[in-house]
Structure formats: C-alpha cells, structure tokens
Design a protein around this motif. Structure first.
Motif, PDB file in Angstrom:
ATOM      1  N   UNK A  83      76.295  79.668 100.189  1.00  0.00           N
ATOM      2  CA  UNK A  83      76.284  78.957  99.035  1.00  0.00           C
ATOM      3  C   UNK A  83      77.454  78.905  98.072  1.00  0.00           C
ATOM      4  N   UNK A  84      77.408  77.875  97.255  1.00  0.00           N
ATOM      5  CA  UNK A  84      78.362  77.654  96.194  1.00  0.00           C
ATOM      6  C   UNK A  84      77.533  77.073  94.944  1.00  0.00           C
ATOM      7  N   UNK A  85      78.308  76.605  93.904  1.00  0.00           N
ATOM      8  CA  UNK A  85      77.652  76.207  92.894  1.00  0.00           C
ATOM      9  C   UNK A  85      78.353  76.180  91.621  1.00  0.00           C
ATOM     10  N   UNK A  86      77.728  76.314  90.489  1.00  0.00           N
ATOM     11  CA  UNK A  86      78.052  76.317  88.999  1.00  0.00           C
ATOM     12  C   UNK A  86      77.651  77.472  88.202  1.00  0.00           C
ATOM     13  N   UNK A  87      78.247  77.673  87.324  1.00  0.00           N
ATOM     14  CA  UNK A  87      77.777  78.604  86.156  1.00  0.00           C
ATOM     15  C   UNK A  87      77.875  78.188  84.666  1.00  0.00           C
ATOM     16  N   UNK A  88      76.859  78.204  83.953  1.00  0.00           N
ATOM     17  CA  UNK A  88      76.984  78.016  82.450  1.00  0.00           C
ATOM     18  C   UNK A  88      77.245  79.448  81.621  1.00  0.00           C
ATOM     19  N   UNK A  89      78.022  79.658  80.922  1.00  0.00           N
ATOM     20  CA  UNK A  89      78.152  80.871  80.128  1.00  0.00           C
ATOM     21  C   UNK A  89      78.492  80.831  79.015  1.00  0.00           C
ATOM     22  N   UNK A  90      78.251  81.739  78.226  1.00  0.00           N
ATOM     23  CA  UNK A  90      78.701  81.993  76.793  1.00  0.00           C
ATOM     24  C   UNK A  90      80.208  82.000  76.669  1.00  0.00           C
ATOM     25  N   UNK A  91      81.039  81.564  76.074  1.00  0.00           N
ATOM     26  CA  UNK A  91      82.290  81.573  75.949  1.00  0.00           C
ATOM     27  C   UNK A  91      82.907  82.736  75.200  1.00  0.00           C
ATOM     28  N   UNK A  92      83.563  83.653  75.378  1.00  0.00           N
ATOM     29  CA  UNK A  92      84.205  84.562  74.630  1.00  0.00           C
ATOM     30  C   UNK A  92      85.833  84.397  74.680  1.00  0.00           C
ATOM     31  N   UNK A  93      86.268  85.440  74.174  1.00  0.00           N
ATOM     32  CA  UNK A  93      87.965  85.520  74.337  1.00  0.00           C
ATOM     33  C   UNK A  93      88.507  85.790  75.783  1.00  0.00           C
ATOM     34  N   UNK A  94      87.833  86.330  76.792  1.00  0.00           N
ATOM     35  CA  UNK A  94      88.072  86.531  77.861  1.00  0.00           C
ATOM     36  C   UNK A  94      87.895  85.160  78.858  1.00  0.00           C
ATOM     37  N   UNK A  98      81.875  85.816  79.610  1.00  0.00           N
ATOM     38  CA  UNK A  98      80.754  85.794  78.665  1.00  0.00           C
ATOM     39  C   UNK A  98      79.425  85.725  79.404  1.00  0.00           C
ATOM     40  N   UNK A  99      78.529  86.076  78.666  1.00  0.00           N
ATOM     41  CA  UNK A  99      76.962  86.239  79.128  1.00  0.00           C
ATOM     42  C   UNK A  99      76.624  84.857  80.017  1.00  0.00           C
ATOM     43  N   UNK A 100      76.197  85.199  81.397  1.00  0.00           N
ATOM     44  CA  UNK A 100      75.667  84.088  82.239  1.00  0.00           C
ATOM     45  C   UNK A 100      74.495  83.621  81.749  1.00  0.00           C
ATOM     46  N   UNK A 101      74.333  82.315  81.462  1.00  0.00           N
ATOM     47  CA  UNK A 101      73.155  81.640  80.910  1.00  0.00           C
ATOM     48  C   UNK A 101      72.218  80.862  81.943  1.00  0.00           C
ATOM     49  N   UNK A 102      72.740  80.244  83.079  1.00  0.00           N
ATOM     50  CA  UNK A 102      72.259  79.767  84.088  1.00  0.00           C
ATOM     51  C   UNK A 102      73.281  79.403  85.057  1.00  0.00           C
ATOM     52  N   UNK A 103      72.811  79.425  86.120  1.00  0.00           N
ATOM     53  CA  UNK A 103      73.568  78.882  87.580  1.00  0.00           C
ATOM     54  C   UNK A 103      72.972  77.982  88.476  1.00  0.00           C
ATOM     55  N   UNK A 104      73.517  77.080  89.230  1.00  0.00           N
ATOM     56  CA  UNK A 104      72.967  76.108  89.964  1.00  0.00           C
ATOM     57  C   UNK A 104      73.712  76.306  91.323  1.00  0.00           C
TER      58      UNK A 104
END
Length: 202
Positions: A83-94, A98-104
């Motif tokens: 599988x491959x896909x995408x990840x939405x996460x909370x941005x921080x300085x690195x 940041x915290x992973x919110x959802x992936x597809x």
C-alpha cells in the motif's frame, strides 16, 4: 467557516521561487492570524513564527505514516510494500513530525512502477484534502474542532523513521546495484539519484 466564513486564501508554492515565498510569508503575517491552514503536497517549511499565528496548522503528506520525509513514491516499490497513500498531520517545527490525524491508503497493483505509485499518492492526497476542506468550510468552527479532538487526543505518531534525501539516494543506489532488472522496470527518475539539497527554513 461555514456560512459565516471570512476569506479563503490560496497560495501556490513553487520551489526556489522568491515570489512564491514572499506570498506565503505575507499570508501568515496577516495581523488577525488564521483559524486553519492546509499545507498540501508542499515542501515549504513553515517557521515557528508562522505556526504561532495559526490555530490549526494541518499538513497533508503524500505518503502513509510509515514514510515521513522523502522517497514516498519509490520506497514502497523497492521495499515490496502493498500500500501507499497520504497522511494528514498537525504541523509542528519539525518536518513530518506532528500528531497523525488521519491517513488514506491505496492498494499498489502488481507490476506497478514509479509513475503509478506517484499517481496513487496524489489521489490519496486529494481525497484527504477534499474531505477535510469540505468539513472546514461547510461546518461551524466548533463542529470542525470537535472532529479533530479525538484524533488529536489519541496522539498517534509516525510509524517509520524520517527519510532524508541522502538516505533515499543511498537506498536507491543499493537497489539499482542489487536488482538492475527491477530498476529498469520501475522507471525511477534519474533526478532522484541527485546529491541531496539543503532544506532551508523561512
């Protein structure tokens, strides 16, 4: 947001473009700050002084949580992943941290190559962005923040190590040497073998 929404601003980032950088910097310097910002498929690194002006800074990365950093269009291939896909996460300085919110996720078909995996990752990015942009613009702030509350509270992290351009290049060199037949089959762009470039923060 919703029917009482103020403005939606779109800034397109182009690598090495001073004009694009000036537009982005002008946007996050807006006096009122921002309720929500989506960074989508972008390598622009928002500085802390920009993050501080955004209540909900979100990034959509074109890979699953197992692939922070670069190499997301080729590493699933050479590592034999399904599988491959995408990840939405909370941005921080690195970067990709940041915290992973959802992936597809998307299934990688047999006989896939680099262009196929790249397209699948792009489709996953667009799917996540469309979903959350509709939520952000079609609901009240409180409803949108409530949708984020649970994944934020779960504190899910990335499941793989960060991959730098140097690491990607080394892995591709090793793969090309060990399996030149698959290397040709996968149609990996020569540009990915270039020496790593420096990532500069604004």
């Amino acid at each position: 947001m919703g029917s009482s929404s103020a403005d939606v601003s779109v800034v397109i980032w182009q690598k090495q473009s001073a004009h694009a950088r000036s537009l982005i910097e002008a946007a996050w310097r807006e006096e009122a700050g921002w309720d929500i910002a989506f960074s989508v498929y972008s390598d622009y690194v928002l500085p802390s002084r920009g993050l501080d002006r955004i209540r909900v800074p979100l990034n959509i990365h074109p890979a699953l949580p197992s692939h922070p950093g670069v190499g997301y269009d080729v590493l699933p291939l050479i590592d034999g992943e399904k599988k491959c896909g995408a990840t939405m996460h909370w941005m921080d300085e690195q970067i990709d941290h940041g915290v992973v919110l959802e992936s597809s996720s998307m299934e990688i078909p047999q006989n896939a190559n680099y262009p196929v995996v790249r397209k699948l990752n792009q489709m996953a990015v667009l799917s996540l962005f469309e979903k959350w942009f509709r939520l952000a613009t079609g609901t009240t702030q409180s409803a949108f923040f409530e949708r984020l509350r649970v994944p934020v509270s779960q504190g899910r992290g990335w499941t793989g190590p960060y991959v730098s351009e140097a690491v990607r290049t080394a892995k591709l060199n090793d793969f090309q040497r060990m399996d030149p037949v698959k290397w040709e089959k996968y149609e990996i762009p020569p540009a990915l073998m270039s020496p790593p470039r420096k990532v500069s923060r604004a």
